[in-house]
Scaffold this motif. Structure first.
Motif, mmCIF file in Angstrom:
data_model
loop_
_atom_site.group_PDB
_atom_site.id
_atom_site.type_symbol
_atom_site.label_atom_id
_atom_site.label_comp_id
_atom_site.label_asym_id
_atom_site.label_seq_id
_atom_site.Cartn_x
_atom_site.Cartn_y
_atom_site.Cartn_z
ATOM 1 N N SER A 71 0.814 -1.213 0.000
ATOM 2 C CA SER A 71 0.000 0.000 0.000
ATOM 3 C C SER A 71 0.848 1.264 0.000
ATOM 4 O O SER A 71 0.344 2.354 -0.294
ATOM 5 C CB SER A 71 -0.915 0.023 1.231
ATOM 6 O OG SER A 71 -1.750 -1.107 1.247
ATOM 7 N N ALA A 72 2.133 1.140 0.357
ATOM 8 C CA ALA A 72 3.018 2.307 0.430
ATOM 9 C C ALA A 72 4.466 1.820 0.494
ATOM 10 O O ALA A 72 4.726 0.626 0.695
ATOM 11 C CB ALA A 72 2.699 3.154 1.660
ATOM 12 N N VAL A 73 5.386 2.765 0.329
ATOM 13 C CA VAL A 73 6.801 2.466 0.511
ATOM 14 C C VAL A 73 7.334 3.297 1.669
ATOM 15 O O VAL A 73 6.835 4.388 1.946
ATOM 16 C CB VAL A 73 7.632 2.744 -0.764
ATOM 17 C CG1 VAL A 73 7.211 1.800 -1.882
ATOM 18 C CG2 VAL A 73 7.500 4.196 -1.212
ATOM 19 N N GLY A 74 8.342 2.763 2.355
ATOM 20 C CA GLY A 74 8.929 3.462 3.487
ATOM 21 C C GLY A 74 10.402 3.739 3.258
ATOM 22 O O GLY A 74 11.082 3.015 2.512
ATOM 23 N N PHE A 75 10.898 4.793 3.904
ATOM 24 C CA PHE A 75 12.293 5.203 3.730
ATOM 25 C C PHE A 75 12.725 5.954 4.978
ATOM 26 O O PHE A 75 11.904 6.591 5.636
ATOM 27 C CB PHE A 75 12.430 6.107 2.502
ATOM 28 C CG PHE A 75 13.816 6.200 1.930
ATOM 29 C CD1 PHE A 75 14.251 5.289 0.987
ATOM 30 C CD2 PHE A 75 14.693 7.204 2.339
ATOM 31 C CE1 PHE A 75 15.539 5.366 0.446
ATOM 32 C CE2 PHE A 75 15.976 7.287 1.808
ATOM 33 C CZ PHE A 75 16.403 6.359 0.860
ATOM 34 N N THR A 76 14.008 5.868 5.309
ATOM 35 C CA THR A 76 14.564 6.597 6.454
ATOM 36 C C THR A 76 15.589 7.613 5.993
ATOM 37 O O THR A 76 16.409 7.319 5.113
ATOM 38 C CB THR A 76 15.247 5.635 7.449
ATOM 39 O OG1 THR A 76 14.263 4.792 8.039
ATOM 40 C CG2 THR A 76 15.968 6.395 8.559
ATOM 41 N N ILE A 77 15.534 8.799 6.596
ATOM 42 C CA ILE A 77 16.627 9.773 6.456
ATOM 43 C C ILE A 77 17.121 10.123 7.854
ATOM 44 O O ILE A 77 16.377 10.046 8.829
ATOM 45 C CB ILE A 77 16.207 11.059 5.699
ATOM 46 C CG1 ILE A 77 15.083 11.795 6.455
ATOM 47 C CG2 ILE A 77 15.816 10.752 4.263
ATOM 48 C CD1 ILE A 77 14.807 13.197 5.922
ATOM 49 N N TYR A 78 18.408 10.491 7.934
ATOM 50 C CA TYR A 78 19.013 10.923 9.184
ATOM 51 C C TYR A 78 19.454 12.377 9.054
ATOM 52 O O TYR A 78 20.611 12.666 8.703
ATOM 53 C CB TYR A 78 20.239 10.068 9.522
ATOM 54 C CG TYR A 78 19.970 8.627 9.869
ATOM 55 C CD1 TYR A 78 18.859 8.261 10.626
ATOM 56 C CD2 TYR A 78 20.844 7.621 9.464
ATOM 57 C CE1 TYR A 78 18.622 6.939 10.950
ATOM 58 C CE2 TYR A 78 20.628 6.288 9.798
ATOM 59 C CZ TYR A 78 19.514 5.957 10.540
ATOM 60 O OH TYR A 78 19.285 4.633 10.876
#
Length: 213
Positions: free
Chosen positions: A41-48
């Protein structure tokens, strides 16, 4: 994944890190094509924000999220301040978390994930501003409300991580504050996975009740 395709909304996390590395960065291990194949249903991503690699991560997210949006997939952005100039205390200070939420909103994330903020103001130069504008930070409810305002004046969906393992009462009390402050949800991975199945399901039921009322 095919056992529950179409039944449980799933987010494919595109990048990830591990606990054996001290570098504040994440590797890209997934793709939009895989998310579509899995029926996500969606994509996830991390930024720091604050990392030496923050601009690389930001550019990677923009490229992937634009591709996802063109195919009808929203993006969820974990915005976790970390880096050589950010102390552990500063990582969850109200001013740092506010900025992290604002950056995620500027990047076009459909859903923003940040940590619940403490009332500590890390940047000495900002303390006067919080006082001048009489911004109340005394309770978690007030701080959640401030984070929401920093995400395009509450127009963005903002969810909050659950953090370290807690007792059920501690979790529910924190979630009550998040709900009252206008937060849109709670991420509670380890606080359910590390409990027996029936206990975890009952906890989830109680959390859903809080957000429904």
């Amino acid at each position: 994944a095919d056992s529950y395709a179409g039944q449980i909304p799933t987010i494919l996390k595109i990048n990830s890190s591990n606990s054996l590395s001290s570098i504040k960065n994440q590797s890209i291990n997934g793709s939009i094509k895989e998310a579509l194949r899995l029926g996500c249903s969606a994509v996830g991503f991390t930024i720091y924000p604050g990392s030496e690699y923050q601009y690389d991560m930001i550019e990677e997210f923009k490229e992937l999220s634009c591709e996802a949006s063109s195919l009808g997939l929203p993006s969820v952005l974990w915005s976790y301040p970390r880096g050589p100039n950010i102390s552990k205390v500063a990582e969850t200070s109200i001013d740092t978390i506010s900025y992290a939420a604002h950056m995620a909103a500027l990047l076009g994330a459909h859903i923003i994930k940040v940590k619940p903020p403490t009332e500590i103001i890390n940047d000495e130069g900002l303390k006067k501003n919080y006082s001048i504008y009489d911004i109340n930070l005394s309770s978690l409810t007030d701080r959640i409300r401030h984070i929401k305002k920093c995400a395009f004046n509450s127009r963005k969906i903002v969810v909050f991580s659950g953090g370290n393992a807690k007792t059920e009462n501690e979790m529910l009390a924190e979630i009550e504050h998040i709900k009252k402050g206008g937060g849109n949800g709670s991420i509670i991975g380890r606080n359910t996975f590390q409990r027996p199945r029936e206990e975890a399901l009952k906890l989830l039921e109680n959390i859903i009740k809080i957000y429904k009322h």
